[in-house]
Motif scaffolding. Structure first.
Motif, PDB file in Angstrom:
ATOM      1  N   LEU A 319      -5.021  10.550   0.464  1.00 29.59           N
ATOM      2  CA  LEU A 319      -5.118   9.673  -0.706  1.00 29.59           C
ATOM      3  C   LEU A 319      -3.751   9.124  -1.089  1.00 29.59           C
ATOM      4  O   LEU A 319      -3.609   7.939  -1.434  1.00 29.59           O
ATOM      5  CB  LEU A 319      -5.716  10.448  -1.886  1.00 29.59           C
ATOM      6  N   ASP A 320      -2.727   9.971  -1.021  1.00 28.46           N
ATOM      7  CA  ASP A 320      -1.378   9.539  -1.371  1.00 28.46           C
ATOM      8  C   ASP A 320      -0.879   8.484  -0.390  1.00 28.46           C
ATOM      9  O   ASP A 320      -0.263   7.488  -0.783  1.00 28.46           O
ATOM     10  CB  ASP A 320      -0.441  10.756  -1.380  1.00 28.46           C
ATOM     11  N   ALA A 321      -1.150   8.693   0.903  1.00 24.18           N
ATOM     12  CA  ALA A 321      -0.721   7.733   1.921  1.00 24.18           C
ATOM     13  C   ALA A 321      -1.427   6.395   1.738  1.00 24.18           C
ATOM     14  O   ALA A 321      -0.800   5.327   1.838  1.00 24.18           O
ATOM     15  CB  ALA A 321      -0.996   8.288   3.323  1.00 24.18           C
ATOM     16  N   ILE A 322      -2.718   6.429   1.457  1.00 22.44           N
ATOM     17  CA  ILE A 322      -3.477   5.190   1.260  1.00 22.44           C
ATOM     18  C   ILE A 322      -2.952   4.420   0.055  1.00 22.44           C
ATOM     19  O   ILE A 322      -2.882   3.192   0.059  1.00 22.44           O
ATOM     20  CB  ILE A 322      -4.977   5.506   1.100  1.00 22.44           C
ATOM     21  N   SER A 323      -2.547   5.134  -0.977  1.00 22.25           N
ATOM     22  CA  SER A 323      -2.106   4.465  -2.203  1.00 22.25           C
ATOM     23  C   SER A 323      -0.721   3.843  -2.080  1.00 22.25           C
ATOM     24  O   SER A 323      -0.405   2.886  -2.789  1.00 22.25           O
ATOM     25  CB  SER A 323      -2.098   5.465  -3.369  1.00 22.25           C
ATOM     26  N   SER A 324       0.117   4.344  -1.178  1.00 19.10           N
ATOM     27  CA  SER A 324       1.515   3.903  -1.164  1.00 19.10           C
ATOM     28  C   SER A 324       2.026   3.416   0.173  1.00 19.10           C
ATOM     29  O   SER A 324       3.039   2.707   0.236  1.00 19.10           O
ATOM     30  CB  SER A 324       2.431   5.050  -1.645  1.00 19.10           C
ATOM     31  N   ARG A 325       1.353   3.763   1.287  1.00 14.67           N
ATOM     32  CA  ARG A 325       1.894   3.439   2.607  1.00 14.67           C
ATOM     33  C   ARG A 325       0.929   2.672   3.495  1.00 14.67           C
ATOM     34  O   ARG A 325       1.310   2.224   4.574  1.00 14.67           O
ATOM     35  CB  ARG A 325       2.328   4.733   3.314  1.00 14.67           C
ATOM     36  N   LEU A 326      -0.329   2.543   3.056  1.00 10.67           N
ATOM     37  CA  LEU A 326      -1.333   1.859   3.861  1.00 10.67           C
ATOM     38  C   LEU A 326      -2.141   0.913   2.984  1.00 10.67           C
ATOM     39  O   LEU A 326      -2.150   1.040   1.760  1.00 10.67           O
ATOM     40  CB  LEU A 326      -2.280   2.872   4.526  1.00 10.67           C
ATOM     41  N   GLU A 327      -2.847  -0.027   3.627  1.00  8.89           N
ATOM     42  CA  GLU A 327      -3.727  -0.947   2.904  1.00  8.89           C
ATOM     43  C   GLU A 327      -5.035  -1.105   3.673  1.00  8.89           C
ATOM     44  O   GLU A 327      -5.266  -2.113   4.345  1.00  8.89           O
ATOM     45  CB  GLU A 327      -3.048  -2.309   2.709  1.00  8.89           C
ATOM     46  N   PRO A 328      -5.930  -0.094   3.586  1.00  3.97           N
ATOM     47  CA  PRO A 328      -7.192  -0.143   4.339  1.00  3.97           C
ATOM     48  C   PRO A 328      -8.059  -1.346   4.001  1.00  3.97           C
ATOM     49  O   PRO A 328      -8.785  -1.854   4.873  1.00  3.97           O
ATOM     50  CB  PRO A 328      -7.885   1.171   3.936  1.00  3.97           C
TER      51      PRO A 328
END
Length: 341
Positions: A319-328
């Motif tokens: 969840l942290d990675a999706i919020s700050s490092r990825l854009e699914p």
């Protein structure tokens, strides 16, 4: 990709944007769960204990972590209170206190810094230690990295032991200088493509720099990027021009790796190597564009990119990675855009 001199092109783009007064904006949607862990422990230490509802009110409802829901906050507290973590514990009355490990962590001088230097991972190939390398970005098996002037393919990642197993890549052995530029914003990448596609000369460039810029522009057109976003360099190798920043490009890279491709990432580009049993790349991009479910974290080995990440569960780290490092959410439209040119 080395022929495009992307370091030079990035520098020109960033200088031009700086001269125009542009500054990269923050990411208000980011969860910052590592920093939240730090603040939870800080408030408990400051007050000698605190109920969960007070912590949530101070830090999330009224504080800076407003993207964190009550359910997510509860999961963070459970992770910190897990017996293997031992950072916090709860009294019969519901008061949260520092656990034994939490007291030890808070009392150490290093606790006061929220940020950390990148973790040093040990690089191993065929049983031989190659050296160590600071790693602060998301890696996965099949991804390539450059070390000691050579390209290597990642085979395995062991987060707890901080070990990355490598094998030599088929590609050449270009020299490497400098470090990782970090996450590059969409606007910087867009300006980089503008620089490559026009014939103007920035006033601040000397003759040698302009010669290198012209060389990059000629190679950009010769390879075929001026007319297409997907260029085949052989039966197994293709280069995708994503024309977007690090977050979106990384998202597509992880998606392609989940389909069995080896992917090397650059500023606004992906070099894609087909495997023995991979589907045709155009077919995969069509499937992604049509919304096929993709497990972005199927092969993402290391998600421990911030100081207090080791105390969180895999689900919270994703969840942290999706919020700050990825854009699914941009994945489908990216695939459609690539195929349309």
């Amino acid at each position: 990709m080395d022929r495009l001199r992307l370091g030079l092109i990035r520098s020109i783009a960033m200088i031009d944007l700086l001269l125009e007064g542009w500054c990269e904006p923050p990411k208000p949607e980011a969860l910052h769960l590592s920093t939240l862990v730090h603040q939870i422990l800080s408030v408990i230490a400051q007050r000698g204990g605190a109920p969960a509802n007070i912590l949530y009110s101070v830090l999330c409802r009224e504080g800076p972590f407003r993207q964190v829901t009550t359910e997510m906050f509860t999961d963070v507290l459970r992770a910190l209170g897990h017996p293997e973590t031992g950072l916090i514990e709860q009294t019969d009355g519901g008061l949260l206190l520092l656990g034994q490990n939490g007291e030890r962590l808070v009392e150490h001088y290093s606790f006061y810094a929220v940020f950390k230097t990148p973790e040093e991972y040990r690089l191993v190939s065929n049983g031989r230690d190659l050296g160590t390398l600071p790693i602060d970005n998301i890696l996965s098996p099949g991804m390539m990295l450059i070390f000691s002037g050579r390209r290597w393919v990642i085979q395995e990642i062991h987060d707890r032991e901080k070990v990355i197993m490598l094998k030599p890549a088929k590609a050449g052995v270009p020299p490497v200088f400098g470090g990782d530029p970090g996450d590059i914003h969409d606007k910087v990448i867009a300006r980089m493509f503008d620089v490559l596609e026009v014939d103007t000369k920035p006033l601040y460039m000397d003759a040698k720099a302009f010669e290198m810029l012209e060389e990059a522009r000629q190679n950009y057109a010769q390879i075929g990027f001026a007319d297409a976003s997907l260029v085949n360099l052989g039966e197994e190798t293709s280069i995708i021009s994503t024309r977007v920043g690090t977050m979106k490009t990384t998202t597509l890279a992880l998606a392609l790796r989940s389909f069995g491709y080896s992917v090397e990432q650059y500023d606004g580009f992906l070099q894609v190597e087909a495997g023995d049993e991979t589907r045709p790349l155009i077919e995969v991009l069509k499937s992604i564009g049509e919304g096929e479910d993709v497990d972005l974290f199927a092969d993402a080995g290391n998600l421990l990119t911030e100081k207090f990440h080791p105390y969180l569960t895999r689900e919270l780290l994703e969840l942290d990675a999706i919020s700050s490092r990825l854009e699914p959410l941009s994945l489908s439209s990216m695939a459609v855009e690539i195929l349309s040119k």
